[in-house]
Design an enzyme around this catalytic site. Structure first.
Site, PDB file in Angstrom:
ATOM      1  N   TYR A 156       0.837  -1.204   0.000  1.00 29.12           N
ATOM      2  CA  TYR A 156       0.000   0.000   0.000  1.00 29.12           C
ATOM      3  C   TYR A 156       0.867   1.248   0.000  1.00 29.12           C
ATOM      4  O   TYR A 156       0.625   2.186  -0.778  1.00 29.12           O
ATOM      5  CB  TYR A 156      -0.924  -0.020   1.210  1.00 29.12           C
ATOM      6  CG  TYR A 156      -1.735   1.248   1.381  1.00 29.12           C
ATOM      7  CD1 TYR A 156      -2.783   1.550   0.512  1.00 29.12           C
ATOM      8  CD2 TYR A 156      -1.460   2.141   2.413  1.00 29.12           C
ATOM      9  CE1 TYR A 156      -3.529   2.709   0.664  1.00 29.12           C
ATOM     10  CE2 TYR A 156      -2.205   3.297   2.578  1.00 29.12           C
ATOM     11  CZ  TYR A 156      -3.231   3.580   1.698  1.00 29.12           C
ATOM     12  OH  TYR A 156      -3.964   4.729   1.849  1.00 29.12           O
ATOM     13  N   LYS A 160       0.951   4.180  -2.889  1.00 23.94           N
ATOM     14  CA  LYS A 160       0.676   5.593  -2.624  1.00 23.94           C
ATOM     15  C   LYS A 160       1.869   6.462  -3.020  1.00 23.94           C
ATOM     16  O   LYS A 160       1.698   7.586  -3.497  1.00 23.94           O
ATOM     17  CB  LYS A 160       0.323   5.805  -1.153  1.00 23.94           C
ATOM     18  CG  LYS A 160      -0.960   5.129  -0.712  1.00 23.94           C
ATOM     19  CD  LYS A 160      -2.174   5.564  -1.527  1.00 23.94           C
ATOM     20  CE  LYS A 160      -2.677   6.945  -1.173  1.00 23.94           C
ATOM     21  NZ  LYS A 160      -3.963   7.251  -1.826  1.00 23.94           N
TER      22      LYS A 160
END
Length: 295
Positions: A156, A160
């Protein structure tokens, strides 16, 4: 007032931001996938909110994993209003677990939503903005891109960071079309979103078990300690408020990056340095005009 499209607006930051922008007087399209299926209740909730508060909040089908879906959503908005003024990239998916336990395909799925999803929607929305020589793109980033990063969130965090890199590059590439860029950077909010509750898990249970021998209960520890250091009045709605402020700021004067980080993981300090170096470097090579939108 602006016509605004928000991706991933069925819950969390997206739903809160859609409602806040509608209250501010804008026409807001809260997009999500499965509007007649899994997210039918979110569609009904948005419609009820619009009626009860007399605001222009609408929902629209948009799956960021489909270029056809993104094209159709933007085309429908433009057909209704003549133009799309503001695009808010909010759709995202979190996964938790030891990074090694995720297959390459599972990590690719995280990138597909968090990174490639923004590219699909940009390819649908930006041609109209470029033709009009006007617009605003808001990216909902993450303090994990440059702040303190606990383990077990690697795919994740990497996704990002990839999205942030795209946002920075797009800022310069869109400036001469008079399209403005703002990156809103939320920190860790342990309440008020479904990020952790809906986070994905790796399929490789054998590797997960091997890590549990050394890192037993790590995610629970991280969540608990983040909650402990967060201010008692930390409110996830502050992210929506920040987006409203960005949208309502006059064109050409909007901040490039805004942090909303109750835990203060250090991301703002690092980003200030990185953004300053970017500005100084572009000035050195004679491209300082792309630091700001202009006709």
């Amino acid at each position: 007032m602006s016509v605004i499209l928000i991706t991933g607006a069925s819950s969390g930051f997206g739903a809160l931001t859609a409602r806040a922008l509608a209250r501010a007087g804008h026409t807001v399209y809260a997009s999500m996938r499965a509007t007649t299926g899994r997210n039918a209740s979110a569609v009904a909730d948005a419609a009820a909110y619009a009626r009860e508060n007399a605001v222009d909040l609408r929902t629209i089908e948009l799956d960021v994993q489909s270029q056809e879906s993104a094209d159709a959503a933007v085309a429908a908005i433009v057909a209704e209003h003549g133009a799309l003024d503001v695009l808010v990239h909010n759709a995202g998916h979190m996964v938790t677990g030891p990074t090694e336990a995720f297959t390459p395909e599972e990590i690719a799925h995280v990138y597909d939503i968090n990174v490639l999803g923004t590219q699909r929607v940009n390819r649908a929305a930006l041609p109209g903005m470029r033709e009009r020589r006007h617009g605003l793109v808001v990216w909902i980033g993450s303090s994990s891109t440059r702040g303190g990063t606990p383990p077990y969130l690697g795919p994740y965090f990497a996704a990002k960071a990839g999205m942030d890199a795209l946002a920075v590059s797009y800022a310069g590439e869109l400036a001469r079309f008079d399209i403005e860029t703002s990156i809103v950077v939320p920190g860790s909010f342990t309440h008020g979103t479904n990020h952790f509750a809906h986070s994905g898990r790796p399929a490789d249970e054998t590797t997960v078990k091997a890590y549990e021998e050394r890192y037993a209960g790590l995610m629970e520890q991280v969540s608990q300690r983040l909650a402990e250091i967060a201010p008692a009045d930390a409110d996830v709605a502050e992210v929506a408020t920040a987006v409203v402020r960005v949208v309502d700021t006059p064109h050409g004067r909007r901040p490039f990056r805004v942090h909303v980080d109750p835990v203060d993981d250090g991301s703002e300090v690092v980003s200030m340095v990185a953004d300053r170096i970017r500005s100084e470097f572009l000035t050195r090579i004679g491209l300082d005009d792309i630091l700001h939108p202009h006709a």
